[in-house]
Design a protein around this motif. Structure first.
Motif, PDB file in Angstrom:
ATOM      1  N   HIS A 179       2.268  -5.789 -12.129  1.00  0.00           N
ATOM      2  CA  HIS A 179       3.665  -6.272 -12.149  1.00  0.00           C
ATOM      3  C   HIS A 179       4.417  -7.432 -11.205  1.00  0.00           C
ATOM      4  N   GLY A 180       5.259  -7.622 -11.217  1.00  0.00           N
ATOM      5  CA  GLY A 180       5.467  -8.767 -10.266  1.00  0.00           C
ATOM      6  C   GLY A 180       6.868  -8.304  -9.947  1.00  0.00           C
ATOM      7  N   PHE A 181       8.299  -9.073  -9.578  1.00  0.00           N
ATOM      8  CA  PHE A 181       8.188  -9.695  -8.806  1.00  0.00           C
ATOM      9  C   PHE A 181      10.169  -9.681  -9.264  1.00  0.00           C
TER      10      PHE A 181
ATOM     11  N   PHE B 276      -7.908   2.901 -24.374  1.00  0.00           N
ATOM     12  CA  PHE B 276      -7.801   2.287 -23.484  1.00  0.00           C
ATOM     13  C   PHE B 276      -7.922   3.385 -22.239  1.00  0.00           C
ATOM     14  N   HIS B 277      -7.705   3.135 -20.846  1.00  0.00           N
ATOM     15  CA  HIS B 277      -7.348   3.288 -19.940  1.00  0.00           C
ATOM     16  C   HIS B 277      -6.464   2.291 -18.958  1.00  0.00           C
ATOM     17  N   ALA B 278      -4.661   2.673 -19.383  1.00  0.00           N
ATOM     18  CA  ALA B 278      -4.006   1.587 -19.029  1.00  0.00           C
ATOM     19  C   ALA B 278      -3.618   2.535 -17.661  1.00  0.00           C
ATOM     20  N   VAL B 279      -3.616   1.212 -16.653  1.00  0.00           N
ATOM     21  CA  VAL B 279      -3.391   1.810 -15.319  1.00  0.00           C
ATOM     22  C   VAL B 279      -2.506   0.765 -14.677  1.00  0.00           C
ATOM     23  N   ALA B 280      -0.875   0.812 -14.195  1.00  0.00           N
ATOM     24  CA  ALA B 280      -0.209   0.406 -13.407  1.00  0.00           C
ATOM     25  C   ALA B 280       0.133   0.486 -12.043  1.00  0.00           C
ATOM     26  N   PRO B 281      -0.503   0.074 -11.236  1.00  0.00           N
ATOM     27  CA  PRO B 281       0.069   0.068  -9.711  1.00  0.00           C
ATOM     28  C   PRO B 281       1.101  -0.360  -8.859  1.00  0.00           C
ATOM     29  N   ASP B 282       1.574   0.346  -8.003  1.00  0.00           N
ATOM     30  CA  ASP B 282       2.406   0.261  -7.795  1.00  0.00           C
ATOM     31  C   ASP B 282       1.939  -0.512  -6.801  1.00  0.00           C
ATOM     32  N   GLN B 283       2.225  -2.341  -7.122  1.00  0.00           N
ATOM     33  CA  GLN B 283       1.486  -3.569  -5.789  1.00  0.00           C
ATOM     34  C   GLN B 283       1.921  -3.466  -3.847  1.00  0.00           C
ATOM     35  N   ARG B 284       1.135  -3.514  -3.326  1.00  0.00           N
ATOM     36  CA  ARG B 284       1.708  -3.155  -1.855  1.00  0.00           C
ATOM     37  C   ARG B 284       2.804  -3.980  -1.662  1.00  0.00           C
ATOM     38  N   GLY B 285       3.055  -3.221  -0.638  1.00  0.00           N
ATOM     39  CA  GLY B 285       4.964  -3.127  -0.024  1.00  0.00           C
ATOM     40  C   GLY B 285       5.959  -2.945  -0.958  1.00  0.00           C
ATOM     41  N   TYR B 286       5.583  -2.383  -2.424  1.00  0.00           N
ATOM     42  CA  TYR B 286       6.578  -2.122  -3.232  1.00  0.00           C
ATOM     43  C   TYR B 286       6.733  -0.648  -3.915  1.00  0.00           C
ATOM     44  N   ALA B 287       7.597  -0.341  -4.202  1.00  0.00           N
ATOM     45  CA  ALA B 287       7.924   0.908  -4.628  1.00  0.00           C
ATOM     46  C   ALA B 287       7.916   2.221  -3.716  1.00  0.00           C
ATOM     47  N   ARG B 288       6.867   2.780  -4.592  1.00  0.00           N
ATOM     48  CA  ARG B 288       5.901   4.486  -3.958  1.00  0.00           C
ATOM     49  C   ARG B 288       5.019   3.698  -2.967  1.00  0.00           C
TER      50      ARG B 288
ATOM     51  N   GLU C  91      15.604   3.296  -8.413  1.00  0.00           N
ATOM     52  CA  GLU C  91      15.089   5.109  -7.555  1.00  0.00           C
ATOM     53  C   GLU C  91      13.984   4.863  -7.195  1.00  0.00           C
ATOM     54  N   GLU C  92      13.053   3.575  -8.039  1.00  0.00           N
ATOM     55  CA  GLU C  92      11.841   3.177  -7.349  1.00  0.00           C
ATOM     56  C   GLU C  92      11.645   2.517  -6.007  1.00  0.00           C
ATOM     57  N   TYR C  93      12.802   1.689  -5.637  1.00  0.00           N
ATOM     58  CA  TYR C  93      12.732   1.032  -4.976  1.00  0.00           C
ATOM     59  C   TYR C  93      13.799   1.754  -3.686  1.00  0.00           C
ATOM     60  N   ALA C  94      14.667   3.052  -3.481  1.00  0.00           N
ATOM     61  CA  ALA C  94      14.663   4.024  -2.620  1.00  0.00           C
ATOM     62  C   ALA C  94      14.124   3.963  -1.362  1.00  0.00           C
ATOM     63  N   GLU C  95      12.707   3.840  -1.082  1.00  0.00           N
ATOM     64  CA  GLU C  95      11.760   4.001  -0.320  1.00  0.00           C
ATOM     65  C   GLU C  95      11.696   2.408   0.978  1.00  0.00           C
ATOM     66  N   SER C  96      10.882   1.990   0.351  1.00  0.00           N
ATOM     67  CA  SER C  96      10.736   0.359   0.273  1.00  0.00           C
ATOM     68  C   SER C  96      11.834  -0.430   0.621  1.00  0.00           C
ATOM     69  N   GLY C  97      12.443  -0.601  -0.608  1.00  0.00           N
ATOM     70  CA  GLY C  97      12.926  -1.942  -0.472  1.00  0.00           C
ATOM     71  C   GLY C  97      12.746  -3.414  -0.991  1.00  0.00           C
ATOM     72  N   PHE C  98      12.952  -4.420  -0.340  1.00  0.00           N
ATOM     73  CA  PHE C  98      12.767  -5.488  -0.318  1.00  0.00           C
ATOM     74  C   PHE C  98      11.923  -6.272   0.422  1.00  0.00           C
ATOM     75  N   THR C  99      11.311  -6.007   1.457  1.00  0.00           N
ATOM     76  CA  THR C  99      10.671  -6.523   2.827  1.00  0.00           C
ATOM     77  C   THR C  99       9.410  -7.026   2.176  1.00  0.00           C
ATOM     78  N   GLY C 100       8.196  -6.096   1.397  1.00  0.00           N
ATOM     79  CA  GLY C 100       7.599  -6.139   1.555  1.00  0.00           C
ATOM     80  C   GLY C 100       7.131  -6.859  -0.110  1.00  0.00           C
ATOM     81  N   PRO C 101       8.070  -6.501  -1.110  1.00  0.00           N
ATOM     82  CA  PRO C 101       8.167  -7.982  -1.688  1.00  0.00           C
ATOM     83  C   PRO C 101       8.329  -9.498  -1.485  1.00  0.00           C
ATOM     84  N   LEU C 102       8.924  -9.265  -0.621  1.00  0.00           N
ATOM     85  CA  LEU C 102       9.128 -11.176  -0.398  1.00  0.00           C
ATOM     86  C   LEU C 102       8.424 -11.618   0.848  1.00  0.00           C
ATOM     87  N   ASN C 103       7.765  -9.995   1.704  1.00  0.00           N
ATOM     88  CA  ASN C 103       6.936 -10.864   2.056  1.00  0.00           C
ATOM     89  C   ASN C 103       5.794 -11.663   1.561  1.00  0.00           C
ATOM     90  N   TRP C 104       5.767 -11.140   0.421  1.00  0.00           N
ATOM     91  CA  TRP C 104       4.183 -12.541  -0.544  1.00  0.00           C
ATOM     92  C   TRP C 104       4.348 -13.582  -0.215  1.00  0.00           C
TER      93      TRP C 104
END
Length: 318
Positions: free
Chosen positions: A32-34, A53-65, A220-233
């Motif tokens: 995913h993106g920002f 196919f086996h489709a896998v969507a991670p929450d990337q580093r700093g994001y969501a869960r 809801e997905e951003y409830a724990e981690s917020g935006f700092t990790g994503p902005l650090n990209w």
């Protein structure tokens, strides 16, 4: 959502990673993106599963869960590519096709450039692969677009996340509706005495592809981690330039697909179309470029059927 399951995996990087997944078969990793998360791929997960196919969507580093470390320098492109490779390992596979949208696209391109041995194919939505710039990119963007260009402003510690955290529902509503193909194309430059969200006024109604329930999921997905990790990209753009000197102009020979909407601000930026037209010179593996008329930035959410058809056709052709 029906047909989509969730779990945490423990890659070798040590970053406990949340993934949404569906189906069995050859592995397809969806990046995913920002400002997004696994939910951006809700329409693709089940479609790819139905196609075998086996489709896998991670929450990337700093994001969501998934969340991530607090140090800014733990969000370089080498960390992000390492996360992808470690995820493929953790899922028990030797190779995968990696698909990225927005920020996920540069990660997908970089994975193909740095570890082509691990990829069967690469697909990018919205963001094309570009040559490494002649100098540190933040200063180049400042010269081209001014100090108020959003990526320049995102370098400021604390200020962008304070704006985004003020009212997260409003943040997602403005960000997602504002760059949709349904709205006017805007240049992502902060207005005088304004912030990022002022680029896109609150919509009177949401575009047809987006609902209030979707907004609630992102909140809801951003409830724990917020935006700092994503902005650090974004705060590693210059560091990424330094770290990737060894791959300057290294071609991407992995079979590749590019998909974009013709109303996406990424492709309406001056010079973007020319770069896309010339992308085959640095991505000799490029098999096709798919344009979606009237589509904005949120490609796979705005036009799920067309994106699914293009991805499945590409995957079956590998």
């Amino acid at each position: 959502m029906t047909g989509i399951t969730h779990r945490f995996v423990e890659p070798a990087t040590g970053l406990r990673t949340h993934v949404a997944e569906a189906g069995e078969g050859p592995l397809v990793v969806l990046l995913h993106g920002f400002p997004e998360c696994w939910y951006s791929w809700r329409h693709q997960l089940t479609a790819l599963a139905d196609a075998g196919f086996h489709a896998v969507a991670p929450d990337q580093r700093g994001y969501a869960r998934t969340g991530g470390p607090s140090e800014v320098d733990k969000y370089t492109i080498l960390h992000l590519v390492g996360d992808v490779i470690a995820l493929i390992d953790a899922l028990g596979e030797e190779q995968a096709v990696v698909v990225g949208h927005d920020w996920g696209a540069p990660v997908a391109w970089a994975t193909a450039q740095l570890r082509p041995d691990r990829l069967r194919g690469v697909a990018a939505l919205s963001v094309p692969h570009r040559r490494r710039t002649a100098g540190p990119p933040v200063e180049l963007m400042r010269r081209a677009y001014g100090d108020r260009y959003y990526m320049v402003q995102f370098q400021r510690p604390g200020a962008p996340e304070a704006e985004f955290d003020r009212d997260r529902a409003d943040t997602f509503r403005r960000a997602l509706a504002g760059s949709s193909g349904d709205g006017p194309v805007r240049t992502p430059v902060y207005p005088e005495d304004g912030g990022f969200l002022d680029i896109s006024p609150a919509p009177d109604k949401l575009p047809g592809w987006l609902t209030e329930d979707d907004i609630a999921v992102f909140v809801e997905e951003y409830a724990e981690s917020g935006f700092t990790g994503p902005l650090n990209w974004y705060r590693n753009l210059d560091r990424n330039w330094e770290l990737t000197a060894a791959w300057h102009d290294a071609p991407i020979r992995t079979p590749a697909l590019y998909i974009a909407g013709d109303r996406d601000p990424v492709v309406t930026t001056p010079g973007a179309r020319k770069a896309i037209d010339l992308m085959h010179t640095i991505v000799p593996g490029l098999r096709d470029t798919v344009w979606l008329p009237g589509c904005g930035h949120w490609t796979q959410q705005e036009r799920p059927a067309e994106v699914n058809d293009a991805l499945i056709g590409f995957l079956r052709g590998l």
